[in-house]
Scaffold this motif. Structure first.
Motif, mmCIF file in Angstrom:
data_model
loop_
_atom_site.group_PDB
_atom_site.id
_atom_site.type_symbol
_atom_site.label_atom_id
_atom_site.label_comp_id
_atom_site.label_asym_id
_atom_site.label_seq_id
_atom_site.Cartn_x
_atom_site.Cartn_y
_atom_site.Cartn_z
ATOM 1 N N PRO A 257 0.799 -1.232 0.000
ATOM 2 C CA PRO A 257 0.000 0.000 0.000
ATOM 3 C C PRO A 257 0.835 1.287 0.000
ATOM 4 N N HIS A 258 2.091 1.202 0.472
ATOM 5 C CA HIS A 258 2.930 2.405 0.528
ATOM 6 C C HIS A 258 3.858 2.548 -0.675
ATOM 7 N N ILE A 259 3.692 1.675 -1.691
ATOM 8 C CA ILE A 259 4.510 1.766 -2.900
ATOM 9 C C ILE A 259 3.597 2.019 -4.092
ATOM 10 N N SER A 260 3.930 3.054 -4.872
ATOM 11 C CA SER A 260 3.188 3.361 -6.099
ATOM 12 C C SER A 260 4.127 3.256 -7.287
ATOM 13 N N LEU A 261 3.654 2.614 -8.339
ATOM 14 C CA LEU A 261 4.419 2.456 -9.581
ATOM 15 C C LEU A 261 3.708 3.240 -10.675
ATOM 16 N N ILE A 262 4.397 4.214 -11.242
ATOM 17 C CA ILE A 262 3.801 5.121 -12.219
ATOM 18 C C ILE A 262 4.644 5.102 -13.488
ATOM 19 N N GLY A 263 3.992 5.036 -14.632
ATOM 20 C CA GLY A 263 4.690 5.124 -15.914
ATOM 21 C C GLY A 263 4.950 6.575 -16.281
ATOM 22 N N PHE A 264 4.963 6.863 -17.563
ATOM 23 C CA PHE A 264 5.235 8.229 -18.017
ATOM 24 C C PHE A 264 4.111 9.165 -17.577
ATOM 25 N N THR A 265 4.483 10.318 -17.048
ATOM 26 C CA THR A 265 3.498 11.305 -16.614
ATOM 27 C C THR A 265 4.016 12.711 -16.878
ATOM 28 N N ARG A 266 3.106 13.613 -17.129
ATOM 29 C CA ARG A 266 3.453 15.028 -17.319
ATOM 30 C C ARG A 266 3.180 15.842 -16.051
ATOM 31 N N GLU A 267 2.959 15.145 -14.939
ATOM 32 C CA GLU A 267 2.634 15.843 -13.700
ATOM 33 C C GLU A 267 3.712 15.641 -12.640
ATOM 34 N N ILE A 268 4.967 15.642 -13.075
ATOM 35 C CA ILE A 268 6.084 15.493 -12.144
ATOM 36 C C ILE A 268 6.105 16.648 -11.140
ATOM 37 N N ASP A 269 5.683 17.831 -11.580
ATOM 38 C CA ASP A 269 5.677 18.982 -10.660
ATOM 39 C C ASP A 269 4.792 18.702 -9.449
ATOM 40 N N ARG A 270 3.666 18.029 -9.649
ATOM 41 C CA ARG A 270 2.752 17.735 -8.546
ATOM 42 C C ARG A 270 3.318 16.624 -7.655
ATOM 43 N N LEU A 271 3.947 15.639 -8.261
ATOM 44 C CA LEU A 271 4.559 14.576 -7.469
ATOM 45 C C LEU A 271 5.723 15.111 -6.636
ATOM 46 N N MET A 272 6.515 16.021 -7.203
ATOM 47 C CA MET A 272 7.607 16.633 -6.434
ATOM 48 C C MET A 272 7.067 17.477 -5.276
ATOM 49 N N GLU A 273 5.934 18.096 -5.484
ATOM 50 C CA GLU A 273 5.365 18.968 -4.453
ATOM 51 C C GLU A 273 5.076 18.206 -3.164
ATOM 52 N N ILE A 274 4.662 16.940 -3.279
ATOM 53 C CA ILE A 274 4.291 16.183 -2.072
ATOM 54 C C ILE A 274 5.397 15.222 -1.628
ATOM 55 N N SER A 275 6.561 15.300 -2.296
ATOM 56 C CA SER A 275 7.669 14.411 -1.956
ATOM 57 C C SER A 275 8.678 15.111 -1.056
ATOM 58 N N ASP A 276 9.359 14.321 -0.235
ATOM 59 C CA ASP A 276 10.325 14.860 0.727
ATOM 60 C C ASP A 276 11.770 14.541 0.352
ATOM 61 N N LEU A 277 11.956 13.617 -0.587
ATOM 62 C CA LEU A 277 13.288 13.229 -1.034
ATOM 63 C C LEU A 277 13.166 12.745 -2.469
ATOM 64 N N LEU A 278 14.114 13.159 -3.317
ATOM 65 C CA LEU A 278 14.116 12.766 -4.721
ATOM 66 C C LEU A 278 15.345 11.902 -4.996
ATOM 67 N N VAL A 279 15.107 10.697 -5.506
ATOM 68 C CA VAL A 279 16.188 9.811 -5.938
ATOM 69 C C VAL A 279 16.162 9.811 -7.460
ATOM 70 N N THR A 280 17.268 10.221 -8.099
ATOM 71 C CA THR A 280 17.196 10.480 -9.530
ATOM 72 C C THR A 280 18.535 10.343 -10.216
ATOM 73 N N LYS A 281 18.485 10.173 -11.538
ATOM 74 C CA LYS A 281 19.655 10.396 -12.376
ATOM 75 C C LYS A 281 19.859 11.919 -12.437
ATOM 76 N N PRO A 282 21.101 12.401 -12.353
ATOM 77 C CA PRO A 282 21.307 13.855 -12.276
ATOM 78 C C PRO A 282 21.302 14.559 -13.639
#
Length: 371
Positions: A257-282
């Motif tokens: 329940p605490h893991i979400s798997l999302i494909g391509f999305t154009r709403e990264i700005d909204r996902l970043m807004e509610i996130s506390d840490l970003l793990v990413t390719k730089p």
């Protein structure tokens, strides 16, 4: 009176360059009703059959042989002239006709290949009058970005400007504007609305991104993150990597329940807004978007070249950390659990600090050139 026409040219070698072009397009139209914009991935537009094959080959090389890309990056000066000439003959022999047909008042390039091609056209065609603006979409400036025919370079930082000057670019041609992040990343909508939209819980949240190509496919790192699923919410955003998305959907380790798997999305700005840490390719654009949202970042396996330089810049500025071992992941997970209030306070201070920067500086600089 006809609107001023702005032609924005990019290429499909990674998603960030075209993201920057669309971000500029949105910002330009937001700033002035007197402009019209058109975004083209030039190679794909001029040769829709061949361009995807070359992009696919590039993607495979980046994924399987990153050292080759590092070698090319370090020796780009010797590759520059030959590569530009070859690509000009292969793909862009019709570029002159396209420019004449669209009649832009200014051309903006967010990738060095169309910048090199347009520069060549300007040099060979004396009737070519439109100013050329080149937007450097990383936190480094290599030789392939540079041409005498570029009228203005828009760069992310003073450090990049200094690198251009060391390569004999006149200071008057350089303007430090920050990265052209889409205006949505500077806005802060209600958290509850976003959580409901994505069926997420109000928990400390980690956003894992692999870019548009979904290159964040390190099973060891992903499994380590998933190991914290009882206490931390993890959102895996897998881009266009449909194969990896299916594999993870079928893997019981990610069925929680605490893991979400999302494909391509154009709403990264909204996902970043509610996130506390970003793990990413730089990638340059992703890091800049994270910067605009004030999220601390963990960087996964930077590719030799631009990603290494981006990683170096953000870690030196204290805005992120390289995942050099799984202990780094554990350290940040513990911070989320035991120092969440301090992390939130630091993010708030960061957002207050960057609020004084004009987020539309790149677009405004282009408008100023038109006027």
């Amino acid at each position: 009176m006809r609107k001023k026409r702005i032609l924005l040219l990019s290429e499909g070698f990674g998603a960030g360059h075209t993201q920057a072009a669309y971000a500029l397009s949105s910002s330009l139209r937001r700033l002035s009703p007197r402009v019209q914009t058109k975004v083209l991935e030039l190679g794909n537009f001029l040769n829709p059959k061949m361009a995807p094959i070359i992009v696919s080959a590039y993607r495979k090389t980046v994924t399987t042989q990153p050292r080759i890309m590092g070698y090319v990056y370090r020796h780009q000066k010797s590759f520059n002239r030959l590569t530009t000439l070859a690509l000009h003959r292969l793909f862009y022999t019709r570029t002159q006709n396209i420019v004449r047909q669209l009649r832009p008042d200014i051309i903006v390039c967010t990738h060095f290949i169309p910048s090199a091609v347009v520069s060549r056209l300007k040099r060979l065609d004396t009737s070519f009058k439109a100013p050329l603006v080149t937007v450097i979409t990383d936190y480094d400036a290599h030789a392939t970005w540079i041409s005498p025919q570029v009228d203005r370079y828009l760069v992310s930082t003073q450090e990049v400007a200094a690198k251009l000057r060391r390569r004999s670019v006149a200071a008057a041609k350089i303007k430090v504007t920050g990265m052209p992040v889409h205006p949505n990343f500077w806005e802060h909508p209600g958290k509850e609305e976003i959580l409901e939209q994505f069926s997420l819980k109000d928990l400390p949240t980690v956003l894992v991104m692999g870019g548009g190509w979904g290159m964040m496919n390190d099973e060891v790192i992903n499994e380590a993150l998933a190991g914290w699923r009882e206490q931390v919410q993890i959102v895996f955003c897998l881009g266009k990597n449909d194969r990896l998305l299916r594999e993870m959907q079928e893997d019981p380790r990610y069925s929680h329940p605490h893991i979400s798997l999302i494909g391509f999305t154009r709403e990264i700005d909204r996902l970043m807004e509610i996130s506390d840490l970003l793990v990413t390719k730089p990638g340059g654009m992703t890091c800049s978007e994270g910067l605009a949202k004030g999220i601390p970042m963990l960087f996964h396996h930077p590719l030799p070249g631009q990603e290494e330089e981006n990683c170096r810049y953000f870690t030196a500025a204290g805005l992120g950390e390289l995942i050099s071992s799984l202990e780094v992941v554990d350290k940040w997970m513990n911070r989320l659990l035991h120092n969440y209030g301090d992390m939130q306070a630091k993010r708030k201070r960061h957002l207050e600090e960057i609020a004084r920067y004009h987020p539309l500086q790149s677009a405004q600089s282009i408008i100023d050139m038109l006027e």
